[in-house]
Scaffold this active site. Sequence first.
Site, PDB file in Angstrom:
ATOM      1  N   GLU A 271      -3.823 -29.957 -58.943  1.00 50.40           N
ATOM      2  CA  GLU A 271      -4.248 -30.223 -57.557  1.00 50.40           C
ATOM      3  C   GLU A 271      -5.587 -30.925 -57.658  1.00 50.40           C
ATOM      4  OE1 GLU A 271      -2.440 -29.755 -55.023  1.00 50.40           O
ATOM      5  OE2 GLU A 271      -0.899 -28.485 -55.916  1.00 50.40           O
ATOM      6  N   CYS A 305     -11.284 -30.437 -50.543  1.00 46.47           N
ATOM      7  CA  CYS A 305     -10.456 -31.562 -50.982  1.00 46.47           C
ATOM      8  C   CYS A 305      -9.694 -32.175 -49.816  1.00 46.47           C
ATOM      9  CB  CYS A 305      -9.489 -31.100 -52.061  1.00 46.47           C
ATOM     10  SG  CYS A 305      -8.498 -29.693 -51.535  1.00 46.47           S
TER      11      CYS A 305
HETATM   12  P1  NDP Z   1     -13.966 -30.211 -61.935  1.00 51.83           P
HETATM   13  O1  NDP Z   1     -12.759 -30.997 -62.276  1.00 51.83           O
HETATM   14  O2  NDP Z   1     -15.262 -30.615 -62.495  1.00 51.83           O
HETATM   15  O3  NDP Z   1     -13.784 -28.688 -62.333  1.00 51.83           O
HETATM   16  C1  NDP Z   1     -12.689 -27.900 -61.894  1.00 51.83           C
HETATM   17  C2  NDP Z   1     -12.522 -26.741 -62.854  1.00 51.83           C
HETATM   18  O4  NDP Z   1     -12.142 -27.249 -64.131  1.00 51.83           O
HETATM   19  C3  NDP Z   1     -13.807 -25.947 -63.099  1.00 51.83           C
HETATM   20  O5  NDP Z   1     -13.478 -24.588 -63.305  1.00 51.83           O
HETATM   21  C4  NDP Z   1     -14.343 -26.580 -64.355  1.00 51.83           C
HETATM   22  O6  NDP Z   1     -15.211 -25.728 -65.037  1.00 51.83           O
HETATM   23  C5  NDP Z   1     -13.056 -26.822 -65.124  1.00 51.83           C
HETATM   24  N1  NDP Z   1     -13.132 -27.848 -66.145  1.00 51.83           N
HETATM   25  C6  NDP Z   1     -14.014 -28.868 -66.264  1.00 51.83           C
HETATM   26  N2  NDP Z   1     -13.751 -29.591 -67.377  1.00 51.83           N
HETATM   27  C7  NDP Z   1     -12.675 -29.016 -67.966  1.00 51.83           C
HETATM   28  C8  NDP Z   1     -11.921 -29.292 -69.161  1.00 51.83           C
HETATM   29  N3  NDP Z   1     -12.219 -30.314 -69.971  1.00 51.83           N
HETATM   30  N4  NDP Z   1     -10.876 -28.495 -69.460  1.00 51.83           N
HETATM   31  C9  NDP Z   1     -10.553 -27.458 -68.655  1.00 51.83           C
HETATM   32  N5  NDP Z   1     -11.240 -27.135 -67.532  1.00 51.83           N
HETATM   33  C10 NDP Z   1     -12.277 -27.910 -67.194  1.00 51.83           C
HETATM   34  O7  NDP Z   1     -13.993 -30.154 -60.351  1.00 51.83           O
HETATM   35  P2  NDP Z   1     -15.089 -29.491 -59.448  1.00 51.83           P
HETATM   36  O8  NDP Z   1     -15.258 -28.058 -59.805  1.00 51.83           O
HETATM   37  O9  NDP Z   1     -16.264 -30.403 -59.435  1.00 51.83           O
HETATM   38  O10 NDP Z   1     -14.334 -29.488 -58.037  1.00 51.83           O
HETATM   39  C11 NDP Z   1     -14.337 -30.572 -57.195  1.00 51.83           C
HETATM   40  C12 NDP Z   1     -13.048 -31.345 -57.312  1.00 51.83           C
HETATM   41  O11 NDP Z   1     -11.945 -30.495 -57.070  1.00 51.83           O
HETATM   42  C13 NDP Z   1     -12.963 -32.442 -56.286  1.00 51.83           C
HETATM   43  O12 NDP Z   1     -12.477 -33.608 -56.889  1.00 51.83           O
HETATM   44  C14 NDP Z   1     -11.945 -31.912 -55.301  1.00 51.83           C
HETATM   45  O13 NDP Z   1     -11.246 -32.901 -54.597  1.00 51.83           O
HETATM   46  C15 NDP Z   1     -11.039 -31.126 -56.187  1.00 51.83           C
HETATM   47  N6  NDP Z   1     -10.303 -30.145 -55.411  1.00 51.83           N
HETATM   48  C16 NDP Z   1      -8.964 -30.332 -55.216  1.00 51.83           C
HETATM   49  C17 NDP Z   1      -8.250 -29.450 -54.436  1.00 51.83           C
HETATM   50  C18 NDP Z   1      -6.769 -29.610 -54.220  1.00 51.83           C
HETATM   51  O14 NDP Z   1      -6.139 -28.644 -53.804  1.00 51.83           O
HETATM   52  N7  NDP Z   1      -6.190 -30.771 -54.467  1.00 51.83           N
HETATM   53  C19 NDP Z   1      -8.914 -28.314 -53.784  1.00 51.83           C
HETATM   54  C20 NDP Z   1     -10.306 -28.217 -54.075  1.00 51.83           C
HETATM   55  C21 NDP Z   1     -10.976 -29.105 -54.869  1.00 51.83           C
HETATM   56  P3  NDP Z   1     -16.793 -25.785 -64.783  1.00 51.83           P
HETATM   57  O15 NDP Z   1     -17.028 -25.997 -63.333  1.00 51.83           O
HETATM   58  O16 NDP Z   1     -17.204 -24.447 -65.211  1.00 51.83           O
HETATM   59  O17 NDP Z   1     -17.283 -26.889 -65.620  1.00 51.83           O
END
Ligand code: NDP
Length: 506
Positions: A271, A305
């Site tokens: 997502e 999002c």
């Molecule tokens: P990120 O992609 O930066 O992070 C999401 C999660 O993934 C966090 O727990 C993060 O950990 C983890 N993560 C980061 N890098 C890795 C990796 N290499 N391998 C595995 N896990 C990893 O997104 P954000 O947290 O900045 O969230 C914002 C984004 O989420 C926006 O783009 C938004 O649109 C999207 N979003 C989408 C939704 C949907 O339903 N389509 C709903 C809500 C948000 P950590 O933060 O600890 O680095």
Amino acid sequence: MVNPLPNANVQSEAVSISSDTGDVQHFIDGAFVSSASGATMENIDPATGQVYGSIAAGAQAEVDRAVEAANRAFSIWSKMAPADRSSRLLRLADLIDTNLESLARAESVDTGKPIALARAVDIPRAASNLRYFANAVLHHHSEAYEHQQGASRALSYTLRQPRGVAGTISPWNLPLYLFTWKVAPALATGNTVVAKPSEVTPVTAHRLAALSLEADIPPGVFNIVHGRGDEAGAAIVAHPQIPTITFTGGTATGKHIAATAAPMFKRLALELGGKNPTLVFADCDFETTVSGATRAAFANQGQICLCGSRLLIERSIFEKFTDAFVDRVQSLRQGDPLEESTQQGAVVSLAHQRKVLNAIDVARQEGGTILCGGEAAPAPNDRCRTGYFVKPTVITGLDEHCRTNREEIFGPVVTLMPFDDTDHAIRLANATDYGLAASIWTNNLKRAHHLADRVQAGIIWINCWLVRDLRVPFGGMKQSGVGREGGAEALHFFTEPKSVCLSLDE
Ligand code: NDP
């Protein structure tokens, strides 16, 4: 419908964070533990910019331990009667309700979102997620077909079995809401879980772990490893004994995860981001639409999002609508997230504040006109003097090809563009690599149906926004994701179908 931009006529609560702690440990095999290496990260309150806790920073060793515990627990949890699993998850939902106030406060402090929003939306929805899947799994049915081939008769039916350990990775914008959206269906269907909340907002997941013990969820069934995405998250994605990964987050991270998971043939749900259009037609209910478009753009400081960050407005009302919209945006109360009347809190981190302000600079360089906002907001009070606030920002004068209208900003920034007719509106709506959500505001039902058919998005709202029935599929097309969550889609995602054919011949 809950209003994510709460109004002010709620009793004010004294602002005191003395009882708030942002200390967070891993939850593995039913116990709270530190990292083997002793590594920790700072937990920062975005409203104050101050460190208010320490987060255990996990990596491969913690993920290995959690997977080991989850594998052991799988043999018990997956064999438990669905009704027994369900009753524990229902108890957990009740415990969230009982702790609504403290969880809402924790979510507000951890994210910078208005406490009224956390109380009205985030925490109740976390309880609903658990309740919905705890009940849904009891009513989910399998298929069975009786068939005849020549003189032979047979019965074919499908078993749906839990897949093992599920890895769930969730973002910071709706921490407990999205965390439970993944964990609930995984557990309800008999999988065990290794979850990683965002390192930026880990507190409510940590509190949920404590509540899971009270709900009698056996040790090892539900594990949390905290830590950085590229360490703890990456270790979950790459772990050979986690066959199912569900991720919500940014599109770039999603691409990276897909590249790791695909050659391992993992089942993967992604997502991802959005750049959602809000389409406003001249025949809309004007006031309702101004208010709906404002909520859609700025709820949770635009960090949802599903937020409508591109407003497409029929040219004949462009000027009138723009004036009314800007007035409404300027009247949003930006303040201390812990004040009841606050409608716009802080953005989630210093890094994110810089990213959003940088995107506004890009809009300026591209020739955009800033109608309001466009800069960091002054601190609302002394407590928040070093917090991360951005003024709600409205930009016009840019076409659909520029970066501002194509790249996700994920903050309190919205652009306005006029359109001439329905076809033009559809072209603009689809002029992005994303396809998550759209909202359409019109009183012409025929046109609304036509747009719902043509706009490329997984979720379409007509004359509303963020109204969610948990039974319908949720997810995006194009670069907004792969797969769907919600309802039967989630129950299918977390189970392996096995077709069994039984001869009925005598
Ligand atoms: P990120 O992609 O930066 O992070 C999401 C999660 O993934 C966090 O727990 C993060 O950990 C983890 N993560 C980061 N890098 C890795 C990796 N290499 N391998 C595995 N896990 C990893 O997104 P954000 O947290 O900045 O969230 C914002 C984004 O989420 C926006 O783009 C938004 O649109 C999207 N979003 C989408 C939704 C949907 O339903 N389509 C709903 C809500 C948000 P950590 O933060 O600890 O680095």
